[in-house]
Design a protein around this motif. Structure first.
Motif, PDB file in Angstrom:
ATOM      1  N   MET A 102      -7.830  -6.723  -0.273  1.00 23.48           N
ATOM      2  CA  MET A 102      -8.595  -7.954  -0.790  1.00 23.48           C
ATOM      3  C   MET A 102      -7.768  -8.812  -1.513  1.00 23.48           C
ATOM      4  O   MET A 102      -7.933 -10.312  -1.617  1.00 23.48           O
ATOM      5  CB  MET A 102      -9.402  -7.212  -2.118  1.00 23.48           C
ATOM      6  N   MET A 103      -6.456  -8.533  -2.244  1.00 18.59           N
ATOM      7  CA  MET A 103      -5.547  -9.100  -2.575  1.00 18.59           C
ATOM      8  C   MET A 103      -4.864 -10.116  -1.386  1.00 18.59           C
ATOM      9  O   MET A 103      -4.842 -11.433  -1.670  1.00 18.59           O
ATOM     10  CB  MET A 103      -4.500  -8.685  -3.434  1.00 18.59           C
ATOM     11  N   SER A 118       0.891  -1.226  -0.112  1.00 18.18           N
ATOM     12  CA  SER A 118       0.155   0.061  -0.046  1.00 18.18           C
ATOM     13  C   SER A 118       0.802   1.147  -0.110  1.00 18.18           C
ATOM     14  O   SER A 118       0.291   2.443   0.081  1.00 18.18           O
ATOM     15  CB  SER A 118      -0.903  -0.085   1.186  1.00 18.18           C
ATOM     16  N   TYR A 168      -0.686   0.468  -4.483  1.00 20.40           N
ATOM     17  CA  TYR A 168      -2.008  -0.254  -4.403  1.00 20.40           C
ATOM     18  C   TYR A 168      -2.611   0.789  -3.211  1.00 20.40           C
ATOM     19  O   TYR A 168      -2.021   0.971  -1.943  1.00 20.40           O
ATOM     20  CB  TYR A 168      -2.225  -1.736  -3.924  1.00 20.40           C
ATOM     21  N   ASP A 169      -4.007   0.929  -3.322  1.00 19.93           N
ATOM     22  CA  ASP A 169      -4.692   1.432  -2.547  1.00 19.93           C
ATOM     23  C   ASP A 169      -5.246   0.431  -1.271  1.00 19.93           C
ATOM     24  O   ASP A 169      -5.179  -0.782  -1.723  1.00 19.93           O
ATOM     25  CB  ASP A 169      -5.892   2.093  -2.824  1.00 19.93           C
ATOM     26  N   ASN A 224       0.265  -6.705 -11.742  1.00 14.27           N
ATOM     27  CA  ASN A 224      -0.707  -7.689 -11.059  1.00 14.27           C
ATOM     28  C   ASN A 224      -0.805  -9.058 -10.831  1.00 14.27           C
ATOM     29  O   ASN A 224      -1.045  -9.599  -9.822  1.00 14.27           O
ATOM     30  CB  ASN A 224      -2.050  -7.039 -11.451  1.00 14.27           C
ATOM     31  N   ARG A 272      -7.761  -0.921   0.391  1.00 17.04           N
ATOM     32  CA  ARG A 272      -8.815  -1.746   0.163  1.00 17.04           C
ATOM     33  C   ARG A 272      -8.300  -2.984  -0.987  1.00 17.04           C
ATOM     34  O   ARG A 272      -8.694  -3.841  -0.894  1.00 17.04           O
ATOM     35  CB  ARG A 272      -9.805  -0.715  -0.111  1.00 17.04           C
ATOM     36  N   SER A 273      -7.799  -2.267  -1.993  1.00 15.92           N
ATOM     37  CA  SER A 273      -7.278  -3.340  -3.138  1.00 15.92           C
ATOM     38  C   SER A 273      -6.434  -4.168  -2.681  1.00 15.92           C
ATOM     39  O   SER A 273      -6.751  -5.272  -2.975  1.00 15.92           O
ATOM     40  CB  SER A 273      -6.804  -2.298  -4.222  1.00 15.92           C
ATOM     41  N   PHE A 274      -5.383  -3.834  -1.893  1.00  7.09           N
ATOM     42  CA  PHE A 274      -4.479  -4.546  -1.435  1.00  7.09           C
ATOM     43  C   PHE A 274      -4.908  -5.526  -0.606  1.00  7.09           C
ATOM     44  O   PHE A 274      -4.501  -7.048  -0.490  1.00  7.09           O
ATOM     45  CB  PHE A 274      -3.205  -4.063  -1.179  1.00  7.09           C
TER      46      PHE A 274
END
Length: 448
Positions: free
Chosen positions: A298-299, A279, A291-292, A349, A294-296
Motif C-alpha cells: 500500500m505504501m 517486508s 512491514y507486513d 513511518n 500488504r502494508s508495504f
C-alpha cells in the motif's frame, strides 16, 4: 496491402487519441506483466521454484532469474528493431505484445519445484527471458508511435504516454496481488498463505490474457507514421538496421545507454528491492524494515502515484527547459537522494513514506523525458533499432544487476541500506557524465 506498402503509399496520420491509447495501453500491459513477475520474485518464487534452504540464497536466485530477462531485452531490441525499421512499427508492436502475453500466461500455468524439480526452474527462466525479449521490442516501438505522431512542439509531452505505462502497470499488478492476498489471508504475516502459494499467485499471470486482447485490438487499428512512410518513399530503408545504427550512430547508442543508467537503477531499487527490504522482518539475519506485505505494498502504491504524476508533468517541463538541462538537474537530485537513504529511513513511518515519495517522484522526472530523448537521437531509418538497443543495453548495466547488487550490499551492511544508496549515487554520476557529453535534441527534425 502490407504495412510497408501502406507506408510507401503515404498512410494517413493517426488521431491524437489513437496515438495516446496505442502507446499507453501496450506499455501498461507489458509493464503489468513485468511487475507481476517482480512481485512474485519476492513473494512467491523463492518458495516454489528453488530448493528449500537459506532464504537469502533463494531470494538472490529469484532475482537472478528476474535479471535474466534484462539480458534478453537487447536481443529483443535487435530482433524487433530490425522488423520495425524494415517492415514498419505496427506489425512489430503487435508481435511484441503477443510474445509478452503468451509468456506471462504460461508462467501462470507452470508446475513448481516440488512437482518436477529443476525442470520448473528451467521453464521459469525460459519464459522470463521471453518476457524480456518482448519488452525489448515493446518500449521503443511504443515511444516511436508517440513521438513520430506527435504535434509540433509536443514530442516530449506525447513521449510521456508510453512511460506512464510503468506506474499504471505497477499499480494494476500490485493492486491485484494485494487483493488476492487479502482474500487469501495468512496467519503468518511474513509468509503468504498456503492457498496463495498453491494457486492464488497464478491469477495475475493468467489474467493478463484479457489485457493483451484489448491491446491487440487497439494496435491493429494503427496506421504507420509519416516518418516511416517517408523513409519508404525515399528508399532509405536499410537492409541491416543494426549494422547501420552502429556505423553511423554508435556514439548516440553509447550515450543513450548511459542516459538511462541512473533511471534503471532507481527504477528497480524502488520497486523490486524496496519490496524485499520493506517486508523483511527486523529480527531476520539480514534485517529489513519489518512491514507486513500488504502494508508495504500500500505504501509502494502510494509512492507510485507520484511516479505517475511526475512522469506526466515531466513532458511539459522537458519542452520548456529542454531534455538535457532537465535531466541533468534531476540526475543531480538522484545522486543526493542516494546519500539520504539512512537519515530518511531513521525517521520511522514518515521517513519511509518520504523515501518512497521522493524516490518515485525523481523516477517520474527522469523516466518521462526518455520517451522523446532516445528516439530523437536517431534518424527514422534506424530509430527503432538504435533507441531500442540504447534503452535495453542499459537494462543489463542497470536493471539486470541492480536488485542482485542491492541484496548483496544490503547483506554487507548487515541490514543497513547505506551502501545500496551509495551504489545509486555512483550510477547517477555515470549518467551525469553522459549528459554533459551529449547535446540537446529538442529541435531535431523527427521526420528525417
Amino acid at each position: 496491402m502490407s504495412s510497408l506498402d501502406s507506408a510507401a503509399a503515404g498512410a494517413p496520420a493517426n488521431s491524437r487519441a489513437r496515438v495516446i491509447l496505442a502507446s499507453l495501453i501496450g506499455t501498461t500491459i507489458e509493464f503489468y506483466d513485468f511487475y507481476v513477475y517482480a512481485t512474485a520474485a519476492v513473494l512467491v518464487f523463492p518458495h516454489l521454484f528453488f530448493p528449500k534452504g537459506d532464504p537469502t540464497t533463494a531470494l538472490l536466485a529469484s532475482f537472478a532469474v528476474f535479471g535474466a530477462a534484462m539480458v534478453a531485452r537487447p536481443l529483443g531490441a535487435i530482433f524487433f528493431g530490425h522488423l520495425g525499421d524494415r517492415r514498419g512499427r505496427k506489425a512489430t508492436l503487435v508481435g511484441a505484445l503477443l510474445t509478452m502475453g503468451v509468456a506471462t500466461f504460461l508462467i501462470g500455468a507452470l508446475p513448481t519445484y516440488p512437482s518436477v524439480g529443476w525442470l520448473a526452474t528451467l521453464l521459469l527462466v525460459v519464459l522470463r527471458m521471453a518476457q524480456g525479449f518482448a519488452l525489448g521490442g515493446e518500449w521503443s516501438g511504443a515511444a516511436l508511435v508517440a513521438t513520430e505522431n506527435a504535434p509540433k512542439g509536443k514530442r516530449a509531452v506525447f513521449g510521456t504516454f508510453p512511460q506512464l505505462g510503468a506506474p499504471i502497470g505497477f499499480i494494476l499488478a500490485n493492486g491485484l496481488f494485494l487483493l488476492i492476498a487479502a482474500l487469501l489471508p495468512s496467519a503468518d504475516p511474513s509468509m503468504p498463505s498456503e492457498a496463495f502459494l498453491s494457486w492464488g499467485w497464478r491469477i495475475p499471470f493468467l489474467a493478463s490474457a484479457v489485457m493483451v486482447i484489448v491491446g491487440l485490438w487497439v494496435r491493429l487499428n494503427l496506421v504507420e507514421s509519416s516518418a516511416f512512410a517517408k523513409t519508404v518513399k525515399t528508399g532509405q530503408v536499410r537492409k541491416l538496421p543494426l549494422a547501420a545504427a552502429f556505423q553511423t550512430h554508435g556514439k548516440q547508442i553509447v550515450l543513450g545507454t548511459f542516459y538511462m543508467l541512473a533511471t534503471y537503477v532507481l527504477f528497480y531499487l524502488m520497486t523490486a528491492f524496496s519490496l524485499s527490504f520493506g517486508s523483511k522482518p527486523v529480527d531476520a539475519a539480514v534485517p529489513g524494515l519489518g512491514y507486513d506485505y500488504r502494508s508495504f505494498v500500500m505504501m509502494l502504491i502510494f509512492g507510485v502515484v507520484f511516479f505517475g504524476i511526475f512522469t506526466f508533468l515531466s513532458g511539459p517541463w522537458a519542452e520548456r527547459f529542454g531534455r538535457r538541462k532537465m535531466l541533468i538537474a534531476v540526475t543531480l537530485g538522484i545522486a543526493v537522494f542516494g546519500l539520504s537513504w539512512v537519515p530518511l529511513l531513521a525517521l520511522g513511518n514518515v521517513g519511509v513514506l518520504a523515501w518512497l515519495v521522493i524516490g518515485f517522484s525523481l523516477m517520474g522526472m527522469t523516466f518521462g523525458p526518455m520517451g522523446a530523448l532516445l528516439p530523437e537521437l536517431f534518424p527514422a531509418n534506424v530509430r527503432y533499432t538504435g533507441s531500442g538497443i540504447a534503452y535495453n543495453v542499459s537494462s543489463i548495466l542497470g536493471a539486470a544487476v541492480a536488485p542482485f547488487i542491492a541484496v548483496a550490499l544490503w547483506s554487507y551492511g548487515q541490514g543497513s541500506p547505506f551502501w545500496v544508496g551509495v551504489y545509486l549515487t555512483v550510477m547517477a554520476g555515470l549518467t551525469l557524465i553522459a549528459l554533459f557529453m551529449g547535446e540537446e535534441t529538442q529541435h531535431v527534425d523527427i521526420e528525417k
